[in-house]
Structures are given as C-alpha cells and as structure tokens.
Design a protein around this motif. Structure first.
Motif, PDB file in Angstrom:
ATOM      1  N   HIS A  35     -43.403  -2.335  -8.954  1.00  0.00           N
ATOM      2  CA  HIS A  35     -43.188  -1.204  -9.863  1.00  0.00           C
ATOM      3  C   HIS A  35     -41.766  -0.643  -9.790  1.00  0.00           C
ATOM      4  CE1 HIS A  35     -47.407  -1.278 -10.773  1.00  0.00           C
ATOM      5  NE2 HIS A  35     -47.691  -1.231  -9.487  1.00  0.00           N
ATOM      6  N   LYS A  38     -40.318   0.207 -13.229  1.00  0.00           N
ATOM      7  CA  LYS A  38     -40.982   1.390 -13.794  1.00  0.00           C
ATOM      8  C   LYS A  38     -40.453   2.667 -13.138  1.00  0.00           C
ATOM      9  CE  LYS A  38     -45.461   0.222 -15.479  1.00  0.00           C
ATOM     10  NZ  LYS A  38     -46.864   0.140 -15.291  1.00  0.00           N
ATOM     11  N   GLU A  39     -40.260   2.608 -11.834  1.00  0.00           N
ATOM     12  CA  GLU A  39     -39.731   3.767 -11.116  1.00  0.00           C
ATOM     13  C   GLU A  39     -38.301   4.072 -11.553  1.00  0.00           C
ATOM     14  OE1 GLU A  39     -40.333   2.903  -6.979  1.00  0.00           O
ATOM     15  OE2 GLU A  39     -42.517   2.964  -7.194  1.00  0.00           O
ATOM     16  N   LYS A  42     -38.433   5.913 -14.862  1.00  0.00           N
ATOM     17  CA  LYS A  42     -38.755   7.333 -14.670  1.00  0.00           C
ATOM     18  C   LYS A  42     -37.541   8.114 -14.173  1.00  0.00           C
ATOM     19  CE  LYS A  42     -43.656   6.701 -13.738  1.00  0.00           C
ATOM     20  NZ  LYS A  42     -44.707   6.716 -12.717  1.00  0.00           N
ATOM     21  N   LYS A  43     -36.807   7.513 -13.242  1.00  0.00           N
ATOM     22  CA  LYS A  43     -35.614   8.165 -12.688  1.00  0.00           C
ATOM     23  C   LYS A  43     -34.560   8.375 -13.777  1.00  0.00           C
ATOM     24  CE  LYS A  43     -31.960   7.501  -9.298  1.00  0.00           C
ATOM     25  NZ  LYS A  43     -31.374   6.569  -8.329  1.00  0.00           N
TER      26      LYS A  43
END
Length: 151
Positions: A35, A38-39, A42-43
């Motif tokens: 992930h 994906k992280e 988000k960041k």
C-alpha cells in the motif's frame, strides 16, 4: 522554505523530492509494502490541502503567485499518483513512470538531471520569473515527451 527561496529553486526542489518519493514508494512495494503508493497518494493530497489553505490567507502578490504555481504542479503530481493507484502501477520500470518528466539530484555530477523515457538532460537553470503557469494536461504531457525524445 517556500517563501525563503526563489520560485525556480522551490519548483526544482519540489520536483526532485516528488521524484524521490515516488521511487521510494516503488521500492517499498518491492519490499512487500503493497500500500505504499496509496499512502503516498494520501500524503500528496494532504500536502496539497495545506497549500490550498495557505493560499487562502492574506499573502503578498508574489507569494500568492509562487503558491499558485506550486499548487498547479502538485495537482498534476497528485493526479499521476492517483492514476498509478487506480491502474496498479507498482514498478519504476513501467512506461507510466518512465514517461513522466522526472527530476533527480545526481551526486556524482552535483547537479540536477531531468529524465523522461530515453531522454536524460542537464537542468538548464533557466530563470522564468514568477509568471503564471498553465495547467498541465495529458496533451502537455505528450508535448513534453515528444520534445524530450526529439532532442
């Protein structure tokens, strides 16, 4: 750090850092952290929201222009990563990543290099002032790729 440096320094540093973060996410995926991309998405969205909140404040004209330009580039960078997440682009050797305009700090030559597909160029340090910036679209991406491959 954004207001303490010239716009060209901010943009160069930001793009070098973004390239490093994306390649770091690819490396994390290789090591089993599925992930990581994906992280990163988000960041990047969170950082973009911070810039949007900052531009809403009471700023001098030149600082507002600098933030506006950074937001335009960061929106494009975030959109690229969102596409990687959507399309499961999880390796740095995939064309979706290779075709991006990527900025690197090369320690051996102590300078910035720009890469895209097979193109590898020295950064020219052209001063472009703090003029406005057009949004980056799939068409402008293709134009950059055509130009870098023609050189």
């Amino acid at each position: 750090w954004i207001f303490d440096n010239l716009q060209s320094v901010v943009l160069g540093g930001s793009q070098i850092w973004w390239t490093w973060e994306v390649e770091d996410a690819f490396n994390q995926v290789k090591k089993g952290h599925k992930h990581a991309m994906k992280e990163l998405a988000k960041k990047l969205t969170s950082q973009l929201n911070d810039l949007v909140n900052a531009i809403r404040g009471d700023l001098p004209k030149m600082q507002r222009r600098k933030l506006n330009t950074l937001i335009i580039i960061d929106v494009h960078a975030r959109d690229i990563i969102d596409t990687f997440v959507r399309d499961s682009i999880l390796d740095a050797t995939e064309f979706a990543w290779e075709s991006q305009l990527r900025f690197y700090w090369e320690r051996k030559v102590d300078d910035i290099r720009i890469r895209q597909c097979t193109g590898n160029f020295a950064f020219g340090y052209e001063y472009m002032g703090q003029d406005g910036r057009l949004v980056i679209t799939p068409l402008t991406d293709r134009c950059y790729m055509t130009l870098t491959q023609a050189l």
